[in-house]
Design a protein around this motif. Sequence first.
Motif, PDB file in Angstrom:
ATOM      1  N   ARG A   1       0.828  -1.215   0.000  1.00 45.39           N
ATOM      2  CA  ARG A   1       0.000   0.000   0.000  1.00 45.39           C
ATOM      3  C   ARG A   1       0.853   1.251   0.000  1.00 45.39           C
ATOM      4  O   ARG A   1       0.397   2.324  -0.368  1.00 45.39           O
ATOM      5  CB  ARG A   1      -0.918  -0.005   1.221  1.00 45.39           C
ATOM      6  N   SER A   2       2.097   1.100   0.448  1.00 43.87           N
ATOM      7  CA  SER A   2       3.023   2.239   0.425  1.00 43.87           C
ATOM      8  C   SER A   2       4.424   1.684   0.262  1.00 43.87           C
ATOM      9  O   SER A   2       4.641   0.466   0.394  1.00 43.87           O
ATOM     10  CB  SER A   2       2.915   3.043   1.719  1.00 43.87           C
ATOM     11  N   LEU A   3       5.383   2.577   0.032  1.00 52.35           N
ATOM     12  CA  LEU A   3       6.753   2.092  -0.164  1.00 52.35           C
ATOM     13  C   LEU A   3       7.306   1.472   1.119  1.00 52.35           C
ATOM     14  O   LEU A   3       8.244   0.683   1.072  1.00 52.35           O
ATOM     15  CB  LEU A   3       7.639   3.240  -0.642  1.00 52.35           C
ATOM     16  N   ALA A   4       6.688   1.786   2.242  1.00 48.34           N
ATOM     17  CA  ALA A   4       7.125   1.185   3.503  1.00 48.34           C
ATOM     18  C   ALA A   4       6.866  -0.323   3.510  1.00 48.34           C
ATOM     19  O   ALA A   4       7.512  -1.071   4.253  1.00 48.34           O
ATOM     20  CB  ALA A   4       6.404   1.856   4.666  1.00 48.34           C
ATOM     21  N   ASP A   5       5.918  -0.792   2.674  1.00 45.01           N
ATOM     22  CA  ASP A   5       5.621  -2.236   2.611  1.00 45.01           C
ATOM     23  C   ASP A   5       6.636  -2.994   1.753  1.00 45.01           C
ATOM     24  O   ASP A   5       6.593  -4.221   1.677  1.00 45.01           O
ATOM     25  CB  ASP A   5       4.223  -2.467   2.011  1.00 45.01           C
ATOM     26  N   VAL A   6       7.497  -2.241   1.048  1.00 40.78           N
ATOM     27  CA  VAL A   6       8.457  -2.897   0.137  1.00 40.78           C
ATOM     28  C   VAL A   6       9.783  -3.092   0.885  1.00 40.78           C
ATOM     29  O   VAL A   6      10.303  -2.149   1.462  1.00 40.78           O
ATOM     30  CB  VAL A   6       8.696  -2.014  -1.116  1.00 40.78           C
TER      31      VAL A   6
ATOM     32  N   GLU B   1      19.603   5.364  -0.942  1.00 36.66           N
ATOM     33  CA  GLU B   1      18.720   5.581   0.216  1.00 36.66           C
ATOM     34  C   GLU B   1      17.590   4.546   0.185  1.00 36.66           C
ATOM     35  O   GLU B   1      17.170   4.133  -0.907  1.00 36.66           O
ATOM     36  CB  GLU B   1      18.070   6.969   0.108  1.00 36.66           C
ATOM     37  N   PRO B   2      17.055   4.148   1.349  1.00 39.00           N
ATOM     38  CA  PRO B   2      15.852   3.283   1.305  1.00 39.00           C
ATOM     39  C   PRO B   2      14.711   4.023   0.609  1.00 39.00           C
ATOM     40  O   PRO B   2      14.583   5.240   0.742  1.00 39.00           O
ATOM     41  CB  PRO B   2      15.525   3.054   2.781  1.00 39.00           C
ATOM     42  N   LEU B   3      13.887   3.278  -0.133  1.00 37.62           N
ATOM     43  CA  LEU B   3      12.775   3.914  -0.865  1.00 37.62           C
ATOM     44  C   LEU B   3      11.638   4.310   0.078  1.00 37.62           C
ATOM     45  O   LEU B   3      10.974   5.312  -0.092  1.00 37.62           O
ATOM     46  CB  LEU B   3      12.225   2.946  -1.915  1.00 37.62           C
ATOM     47  N   GLY B   4      11.401   3.461   1.094  1.00 36.39           N
ATOM     48  CA  GLY B   4      10.235   3.645   1.951  1.00 36.39           C
ATOM     49  C   GLY B   4      10.419   4.738   2.998  1.00 36.39           C
ATOM     50  O   GLY B   4      11.485   5.223   3.234  1.00 36.39           O
TER      51      GLY B   4
END
Length: 451
Positions: free
Chosen positions: A212-217, A448-451
């Motif tokens: 649902r968001s980049l944090a889920d990747v 950098e991390p994407l999320g």
Amino acid sequence: VLEARETIGGGIRTAELTLPGFAHDVCSGCHPMGALSPYFRVLPLAAHGLSWIHPPASVAHPLDRQPAVLLRRSLDETAAELGATGVPGSTSRALPARSRTRSSRISLAPVRVPRHPFRMARFGLQGLLPATTLFRARFRGQRARALMAGCAAHSILPLERPLTAAVGMIFALTGHVVDWPVAAGGSRAIGDALASYLRHLGGTIETDRPVRSLADVPPARVVLFDTNPGQLADIGERVLPAAYVSRLRRYRYGPGAFKIDWALDGPIPWRDPRCLEASTIHLGGTLDEIAAREAAVWRGEHPERPFVLLVQQSQFDPTRAPAGRHTGYAYCHVPAARPSTRPASSSGRSSASRRASATASSRGTSCARRARAGEPELRRRRDHRRRRRPAAVLRRPVLRLDPYSTPNPRLFLCSRRRRRAAACTACAATSRRRSALRSLKRLPERLEPLG
Ligand SMILES: Cc1cc2nc3c(=O)[nH]c(=O)nc-3n(C[C@H](O)[C@H](O)[C@H](O)COP(=O)(O)OP(=O)(O)OC[C@H]3O[C@@H](n4cnc5c(N)ncnc54)[C@H](O)[C@@H]3O)c2cc1C
């Protein structure tokens, strides 16, 4: 791979949708593009359980008061089906066998600068035309025109629209290269083989993992999204330019599909029994009738007798149903933003039953999920006008030189919505992979991390 559902596969799942022991393909049932995909050909999918079953003919196209027209691999046998008024200098006949294979592979690739510009130009100049214009000009007989119109209707576009001739030619061309196959055991065998190979290479698949968001990747250098444009806009909003996100959100869907699955007591009793030789049946009549029916869907109407695509998988694959019994499905295109199932259900069934007698058990599924209930009527109509322009077909959803890239070099939009011309997941796979690999090489070591 992160999959939102309990099972992988999306449109290539197979499930017991009607009765126990009957395996139905949830969406795609017939895979000429899968069998021809340049990328699938280099993967050891056979070693991972995928085998194609080829019918004696790709398409049967029943017509009133005359035998059905069959699209067969042999040009001469197909020409014989068309009668004396068939194929004077048709596109396929002009091409020798090797060239036909190459042409079909070129035309299955997504739109980009072609490697064989002259061959592509020869094909493309005719393909730019509306199917109705080209096929009326090139074919004298009703039978040839009907067969080509049925192939062009796979575009889910009105046949008066530019570029629909290309879709008709591509589908007909594939029938002369590979008999439109079904996957042994069901279309899910394609996803299972891909998953098995991915795991063999060390990849992992997590189901029940909606993104649902980049944090889920999980941490990744690049991410390939097999989502619709709107979902990518929501997920990637923070790392994509606002103008691009707004273009993704403005993307509008065309017609959806209404599908019926059948568990059958026996083979479909076609009036012309030769229809049992083909994996796919096009039910829609003549070129004029098919064109009128598909145009009606784009006007937001449910035609009384829609153009119906029917696949009879168990005719060639006995594992789909208990001994002596059969499966089959049929679907027709339905207007966007009008997900009413009743008219399509009754009219789709009546289109099929005009050519065959009753069925044992059926289950209708509205695949018109693309339809957005509540969308303002005016906006939908404006979109239909916009899509009439050929550029809109190429743009889907935003025109870019590398069709799978986004303005963020770490994000790719790879779903079928990205390109109608790619026709299915398999055909576009090579290009997506190349696109992502090119980007990977250019990215700095530390990210950098994407999320
Ligand atoms: C009735 C019908 C019949 C068809 N018949 C044929 C046919 O005979 N031959 C053919 O070639 N094509 C056919 N098609 C078209 C074919 O099914 C599609 O082109 C194909 O499935 C598109 O593949 P895709 O990977 O883009 O999307 P999908 O198949 O929809 O796969 C997307 C996957 O991503 C998952 N997903 C989506 N969003 C998220 C998220 N945010 N987080 C995690 N997971 C997510 C989904 O759950 C799904 O598993 C048919 C389609 C329909 C509707």
